[in-house]
Motif scaffolding. Structure first.
Motif, PDB file in Angstrom:
ATOM      1  N   VAL A 184      98.313 -62.020 -11.064  1.00 27.19           N
ATOM      2  CA  VAL A 184      98.509 -60.948 -10.752  1.00 27.19           C
ATOM      3  C   VAL A 184      96.689 -61.283  -9.779  1.00 27.19           C
ATOM      4  O   VAL A 184      96.071 -61.503 -10.973  1.00 27.19           O
ATOM      5  N   ASP A 185      96.491 -60.671  -8.736  1.00 25.48           N
ATOM      6  CA  ASP A 185      94.853 -61.189  -8.913  1.00 25.48           C
ATOM      7  C   ASP A 185      94.550 -59.625  -7.835  1.00 25.48           C
ATOM      8  O   ASP A 185      95.009 -58.772  -7.331  1.00 25.48           O
ATOM      9  N   CYS A 186      92.829 -59.745  -7.912  1.00 23.41           N
ATOM     10  CA  CYS A 186      91.885 -58.310  -8.102  1.00 23.41           C
ATOM     11  C   CYS A 186      90.968 -58.551  -7.507  1.00 23.41           C
ATOM     12  O   CYS A 186      90.720 -59.962  -7.899  1.00 23.41           O
ATOM     13  N   PRO A 187      89.976 -57.784  -6.518  1.00 19.53           N
ATOM     14  CA  PRO A 187      88.848 -58.398  -6.682  1.00 19.53           C
ATOM     15  C   PRO A 187      88.316 -58.529  -7.424  1.00 19.53           C
ATOM     16  O   PRO A 187      88.277 -57.291  -8.834  1.00 19.53           O
ATOM     17  N   VAL A 188      86.918 -59.534  -8.160  1.00 18.95           N
ATOM     18  CA  VAL A 188      86.326 -58.749  -9.141  1.00 18.95           C
ATOM     19  C   VAL A 188      85.581 -57.979  -9.302  1.00 18.95           C
ATOM     20  O   VAL A 188      85.352 -57.377 -10.993  1.00 18.95           O
ATOM     21  N   ALA A 189      84.817 -57.372  -8.354  1.00 16.12           N
ATOM     22  CA  ALA A 189      84.855 -56.285  -8.361  1.00 16.12           C
ATOM     23  C   ALA A 189      85.279 -55.163  -9.934  1.00 16.12           C
ATOM     24  O   ALA A 189      84.871 -54.212 -10.248  1.00 16.12           O
ATOM     25  N   LEU A 190      87.206 -54.652  -9.253  1.00 18.64           N
ATOM     26  CA  LEU A 190      87.926 -54.306  -9.209  1.00 18.64           C
ATOM     27  C   LEU A 190      88.035 -54.302 -10.855  1.00 18.64           C
ATOM     28  O   LEU A 190      87.861 -54.006 -11.451  1.00 18.64           O
ATOM     29  N   VAL A 198     102.568 -64.468  -5.885  1.00 18.83           N
ATOM     30  CA  VAL A 198     100.965 -63.742  -6.074  1.00 18.83           C
ATOM     31  C   VAL A 198     100.909 -62.137  -6.162  1.00 18.83           C
ATOM     32  O   VAL A 198     101.742 -61.812  -4.907  1.00 18.83           O
ATOM     33  N   ILE A 199     101.019 -60.994  -6.870  1.00 20.83           N
ATOM     34  CA  ILE A 199     101.091 -59.710  -6.496  1.00 20.83           C
ATOM     35  C   ILE A 199      99.590 -59.544  -6.544  1.00 20.83           C
ATOM     36  O   ILE A 199      99.186 -59.158  -7.621  1.00 20.83           O
ATOM     37  N   LEU A 200      98.941 -58.671  -5.490  1.00 26.30           N
ATOM     38  CA  LEU A 200      98.282 -58.262  -5.469  1.00 26.30           C
ATOM     39  C   LEU A 200      97.993 -56.675  -5.561  1.00 26.30           C
ATOM     40  O   LEU A 200      98.345 -56.075  -5.558  1.00 26.30           O
ATOM     41  N   ASN A 201      97.289 -56.743  -6.829  1.00 26.36           N
ATOM     42  CA  ASN A 201      97.195 -54.738  -7.838  1.00 26.36           C
ATOM     43  C   ASN A 201      95.243 -54.737  -7.146  1.00 26.36           C
ATOM     44  O   ASN A 201      94.608 -54.607  -8.629  1.00 26.36           O
ATOM     45  N   ASP A 202      95.084 -54.297  -6.456  1.00 29.57           N
ATOM     46  CA  ASP A 202      93.919 -53.463  -5.634  1.00 29.57           C
ATOM     47  C   ASP A 202      94.016 -52.135  -5.640  1.00 29.57           C
ATOM     48  O   ASP A 202      93.156 -51.549  -4.797  1.00 29.57           O
TER      49      ASP A 202
END
Length: 201
Positions: free
Chosen positions: A130-136, A172-176
């Protein structure tokens, strides 16, 4: 072949629990390493004796392990953190393996936050990140736990980097921030995993 093991991992605040719940809603069994770790430090369980022997009886409150106090002890001391991980991680992986072996479903989700950090990629058949930007990540954990940004950044620094996780991933699942996109990804992967599990049998 037994259960197809899908390892679910991601950095703090990436949304692993959200993804795990989406799989569980489709009838997929989910084994959570963090939940097992909490069980293993309950009174009478094997880990609590080892932890008290290593870190002192002052961590006990009425026979219960004060997990917040333990976190404080190991957070600022890498040597003690590694010592705690050396006690807990083998027990957690053993319990995960035992529980996975008892499942009869085609596949299961093994949610293991530190799967890559513990060098156990071979414990699962396929790795879902599960991936997302560090800021998030930082924003979510601050909102969830009330932790400071500095504390969260230090936790992130001890984990595999976003790039390392994605490079190691099979899926990969983008969870943004788009719940519909996460649901769509889980629906697609659920169908794929069921197909692979049937073929493997």
């Amino acid at each position: 072949m037994g259960l197809l093991r899908i390892g679910l991992t991601g950095g703090i605040g990436s949304g692993k629990s959200t993804v795990a719940r989406a799989f569980a809603a489709r009838g997929v069994p989910v084994l959570d390493a963090d939940e097992i770790a909490r069980e293993l430090v309950q009174p009478g369980m094997p880990a609590i004796g080892s932890i008290v022997a290593a870190f002192g009886s002052e961590l006990l409150r009425g026979g219960q392990l004060d997990r917040a106090a333990l976190r404080e002890v190991v957070f600022h001391d890498d040597r003690k953190r590694l010592q705690l991980e050396g006690i807990l991680h083998p027990l957690v992986y053993r319990e995960l393996a035992l529980r996975a072996a008892q499942l009869s479903e085609p596949y299961g989700i093994l949610c293991i936050p530190l799967l890559l950090e513990t060098g156990r990629r071979d414990f699962v058949d396929r790795l879902l990140v599960v991936d997302c930007p560090v800021a998030l990540q930082i924003e979510r954990v601050m909102r969830r736990d009330g932790s400071s940004e500095d504390t969260i950044r230090r936790i992130i620094a001890r984990q595999a980097s976003r790039e390392e996780r994605v490079a190691a991933a099979d899926d990969v699942i983008l969870n943004d921030g788009e719940p519909a996109a996460v649901e769509c990804s889980v629906e697609r992967l659920d169908a794929v995993y069921r197909l692979w599990a049937r073929r493997a049998r």
